[in-house]
Design an enzyme around this catalytic site. Structure first.
Site, short mmCIF file in Angstrom:
data_model
loop_
_atom_site.label_atom_id
_atom_site.label_comp_id
_atom_site.label_asym_id
_atom_site.label_seq_id
_atom_site.Cartn_x
_atom_site.Cartn_y
_atom_site.Cartn_z
N LYS A 1 0.86 -1.19 0.00
CA LYS A 1 0.00 0.00 0.00
C LYS A 1 0.89 1.24 0.00
CE LYS A 1 -4.39 0.87 2.36
NZ LYS A 1 -5.11 0.68 3.63
O1 G3P Z 1 -7.80 1.46 5.38
C1 G3P Z 1 -8.14 2.75 5.09
C2 G3P Z 1 -9.53 3.19 5.46
O2 G3P Z 1 -10.46 2.20 5.28
C3 G3P Z 1 -9.63 4.00 6.70
O3 G3P Z 1 -10.95 4.20 7.15
O4 G3P Z 1 -12.58 4.89 8.86
O5 G3P Z 1 -10.13 5.50 9.13
O6 G3P Z 1 -11.53 6.61 7.40
P1 G3P Z 1 -11.30 5.36 8.18
#
Ligand code: G3P
Length: 214
Positions: free
Chosen positions: A83
């Site tokens: 990533k």
């Molecule tokens: O893995 C990245 C993403 O899904 C993060 O989500 O909830 O931290 O915006 P969030």
């Protein structure tokens, strides 16, 4: 639509894997930090539970650093997807790693043109963050519609991986739009299973079963 779990917590990953609905895992530095464990240990634990793409994120910000970290991560296992963030150096890293046959998940995507650049750089997955756009009063799902349309227009093979999913509606819309993958916290996967008529129907079946002569 493929379903990935968005966590580095091995207990959550095991629980979702046992449901038989998980195709892969995405992690990020924040999720790894929450576990309190060393990064390598976290990745090794996940590899034992899920046989599918597992995204592990680089933390270098420069091209050379991303490339070196990405190559080291890819050596761990064939299922590792590297990533990298959607920056100029991240695009260069996506191109270089992809050219070496290492799949890249380009993360922190918030615009359709960022997504187009990732596809051109050869990323295997693009991760648009829908919840974080909703958080600033923009329409996260509209970004997914635009990326899917652009990728279809030009036959880009990069898979659209809907990230920052916060609720079942994000999943429903992703499936209707035709996104390739959604990565979802365990809480949302469990929410998807619930329906009041399922619970009511089950209660009625069990109550009627009690009346069957034994
Ligand atoms: O893995 C990245 C993403 O899904 C993060 O989500 O909830 O931290 O915006 P969030």
């Amino acid at each position: 639509m493929k379903l990935f779990i968005d966590t580095a917590d091995i207990n959550e990953i095991r629980e979702a894997a046992e449901m038989g609905v998980i195709d892969g895992v995405t992690t990020n530095p924040s999720l790894v930090s929450k576990t309190g464990k060393p990064f390598r240990q976290v990745i090794d634990e996940i590899l034992k539970v899920v046989d599918g793409p597992i995204s592990a994120e680089v933390v270098a910000l420069d091209f050379a650093g991303m490339l070196a970290e990405g190559k080291d991560l890819a050596k761990i296992h064939k299922n590792i997807v590297v990533k990298v963030p959607l920056t100029v150096d991240g695009l260069k890293a996506a191109r270089a790693l992809s050219d070496e046959g290492i799949p890249v998940n380009q993360t922190l995507c918030f615009s359709p043109m960022q997504a187009m650049l990732s596809a051109k750089a050869g990323a295997a997955y693009i991760s648009p963050f829908v919840g974080r756009l909703d958080d600033i009063s923009q329409d996260g799902m509209e970004l997914i519609r635009q990326i899917v349309q652009i990728y279809e227009n030009y036959d880009f093979t990069t898979e659209v991986l809907v990230a920052s999913v916060r609720n079942p509606i994000h999943l429903l819309e992703s499936a209707l739009i035709g996104a390739d993958v959604a990565t979802v916290p365990l809480k949302v996967i469990k929410q998807l299973t619930h329906h009041p008529l399922t619970d009511k129907g089950l209660d009625a079946f069990l109550a009627d079963w009690e009346k069957v002569p034994k």
